[in-house]
Design a protein around this motif. Structure first.
Motif, PDB file in Angstrom:
ATOM      1  N   ILE A  49       0.841  -1.202   0.000  1.00 14.29           N
ATOM      2  CA  ILE A  49       0.000   0.000   0.000  1.00 14.29           C
ATOM      3  C   ILE A  49       0.876   1.253   0.000  1.00 14.29           C
ATOM      4  O   ILE A  49       0.586   2.234  -0.697  1.00 14.29           O
ATOM      5  N   SER A  50       1.965   1.229   0.742  1.00 16.91           N
ATOM      6  CA  SER A  50       2.865   2.391   0.756  1.00 16.91           C
ATOM      7  C   SER A  50       3.531   2.586  -0.600  1.00 16.91           C
ATOM      8  O   SER A  50       3.727   3.721  -1.049  1.00 16.91           O
ATOM      9  N   ALA A  51       3.882   1.479  -1.267  1.00 19.18           N
ATOM     10  CA  ALA A  51       4.500   1.596  -2.585  1.00 19.18           C
ATOM     11  C   ALA A  51       3.500   2.143  -3.605  1.00 19.18           C
ATOM     12  O   ALA A  51       3.839   3.000  -4.439  1.00 19.18           O
ATOM     13  N   VAL A  98       7.111   6.570   9.110  1.00 20.53           N
ATOM     14  CA  VAL A  98       8.168   5.680   8.626  1.00 20.53           C
ATOM     15  C   VAL A  98       7.916   5.314   7.169  1.00 20.53           C
ATOM     16  O   VAL A  98       6.776   5.083   6.761  1.00 20.53           O
ATOM     17  N   ARG A  99       8.997   5.251   6.379  1.00 19.40           N
ATOM     18  CA  ARG A  99       8.907   4.722   5.024  1.00 19.40           C
ATOM     19  C   ARG A  99       9.149   3.211   5.085  1.00 19.40           C
ATOM     20  O   ARG A  99      10.163   2.767   5.613  1.00 19.40           O
ATOM     21  N   THR A 100       8.236   2.442   4.546  1.00 19.95           N
ATOM     22  CA  THR A 100       8.427   0.995   4.549  1.00 19.95           C
ATOM     23  C   THR A 100       9.597   0.617   3.645  1.00 19.95           C
ATOM     24  O   THR A 100      10.039   1.399   2.796  1.00 19.95           O
ATOM     25  N   SER A 101      10.078  -0.615   3.817  1.00 22.29           N
ATOM     26  CA  SER A 101      11.200  -1.078   2.990  1.00 22.29           C
ATOM     27  C   SER A 101      10.817  -1.129   1.516  1.00 22.29           C
ATOM     28  O   SER A 101      11.644  -0.829   0.642  1.00 22.29           O
ATOM     29  N   MET A 102       9.560  -1.472   1.210  1.00 19.76           N
ATOM     30  CA  MET A 102       9.149  -1.520  -0.191  1.00 19.76           C
ATOM     31  C   MET A 102       9.097  -0.124  -0.791  1.00 19.76           C
ATOM     32  O   MET A 102       9.467   0.078  -1.959  1.00 19.76           O
ATOM     33  N   LEU A 103       8.660   0.854  -0.014  1.00 13.78           N
ATOM     34  CA  LEU A 103       8.658   2.224  -0.507  1.00 13.78           C
ATOM     35  C   LEU A 103      10.087   2.719  -0.712  1.00 13.78           C
ATOM     36  O   LEU A 103      10.383   3.400  -1.705  1.00 13.78           O
ATOM     37  N   GLN A 104      10.976   2.385   0.197  1.00  6.97           N
ATOM     38  CA  GLN A 104      12.388   2.733   0.026  1.00  6.97           C
ATOM     39  C   GLN A 104      12.923   2.165  -1.282  1.00  6.97           C
ATOM     40  O   GLN A 104      13.616   2.848  -2.045  1.00  6.97           O
TER      41      GLN A 104
END
Length: 341
Positions: A226-228, A282-288
């Motif tokens: 969802i963050s991505a 926080v930015r999730t790892s997938m968004l990073q």
């Protein structure tokens, strides 16, 4: 295995989590244990030139460790312990490199989100022991070259991000949960846990690592894709009514699939959603990874919820929709060669 018998430790994939552990081990264990890392690109060059730097949560200056670093594991001697910091979709390509570090007694501690390739090895919760999934381990290269019997499972509760080559920022004082696939409390896992604690890596040993995997996956399967798709931070997701509703829907599907495989969950969905509101911006790892133009860790986090739903005949309609969307997002990102507009 005794903790004092561990003399050589390699962190294969010294990104955010792997790199932070490498620094703690190097600083906390001194010359008694030889620490090395396998990294690549600008990150590797920075580690070689300036050391590996970690900013602890709230720290104004980094801890810096000088560590042996290479992009070719064959340059290193056999290791007593290998800790992988790679994501699930990166492991198969690294199988031969990891295998080059092994001697007969080497254990491999795999820090992974989502369903790991070894999940059904010695599984006694379901009726699917030793089942393998091609999408997690293409051609069974991990199963054949490493062997699931070497694995120590690891679930990480540590926010971390590579902010510049050679530089890692931690967002909390994290912890790691270790577990044997058999759920036994072996001498090996006791020794590895003790070594990590000695170096200041907070960890516990779980009597049921699969429960830990599913409890963590509740959040990962929802927040990462969802963050991505939205490029939203955790706070933005949780305080948007539509997105938070979707989070709860995904969590409900994950829980249903996990329970069909014998997993037990610590919190209700309502409690888990409420808990998530406190995580912060926080930015999730997938968004990073998306913003860095990297391939996304889709299969272990989302794809396996759908695949295991089919295996157990549990419907996963929201996860299926998200899987289709984030897969196409990844396809387009890789086609354009960049994660940002």
């Amino acid at each position: 295995m005794e903790a004092h018998a561990i003399k050589n430790v390699c962190i294969y994939g010294a990104g955010a989590l792997g790199g932070s552990i490498a620094v703690k081990l190097a600083m906390g264990l001194g010359e008694r244990v030889q620490i090395s890392v396998v990294a690549r690109g600008a990150h590797l060059e920075s580690i070689r030139a300036q050391g590996l730097r970690v900013w602890e949560a709230g720290a104004s200056s980094p801890v810096t460790a000088r560590i042996t670093a290479t992009d070719d594991a064959r340059e290193l001697p056999p290791q007593d312990l290998v800790i992988t910091g790679l994501k699930g979709h990166q492991l198969a390509a690294a199988a031969s490199g990891i295998a080059a570090l092994l001697h007969p007694g080497t254990r491999v501690m795999m820090i992974l989100n989502g369903i790991p390739w070894w999940y059904f090895h010695r599984d006694r919760q379901s009726s699917h022991a030793e089942t393998q999934f091609e999408e997690l381990d293409p051609g069974s290269v991990l199963w054949r070259q490493l062997g699931p019997e070497r694995v120590i499972g690891c679930v990480a509760y540590q926010g971390a991000e590579v902010i510049n080559p050679g530089s890692i920022q931690l967002s909390n004082n994290g912890r790691y949960v270790l577990g044997e696939p058999s759920d036994e409390h072996t001498a090996d896992i006791a020794a590895i846990s003790a070594l990590l604690m000695e170096a200041g890596v907070n960890n516990t040993i779980s009597p049921n690592i699969r429960n830990e995997i599913w409890n963590k996956l509740l959040g990962n399967a929802a927040f990462n894709p969802i963050s991505a798709l939205t490029r939203a931070l955790m706070t933005d997701i949780m305080f948007d009514p539509g997105l938070s509703k979707m989070v709860a829907q995904v969590m409900t599907e994950v829980r249903s699939v996990g329970e069909a495989l014998g997993a037990k969950f610590a919190l209700s969905i309502a409690e888990r959603v409420e808990q998530s509101k406190a995580i912060g911006p926080v930015r999730t790892s997938m968004l990073q990874d998306l913003l860095a133009g990297k391939s996304l860790e889709i299969t272990p986090l989302v794809g396996m919820v759908v695949s295991l739903g089919r295996l157990t005949k549990v419907p996963t309609p929201t996860s299926e929709t998200i899987l289709a969307l984030v897969t196409q997002l990844d396809r387009e990102t890789q086609r354009s060669g960049a994660g940002t507009p």
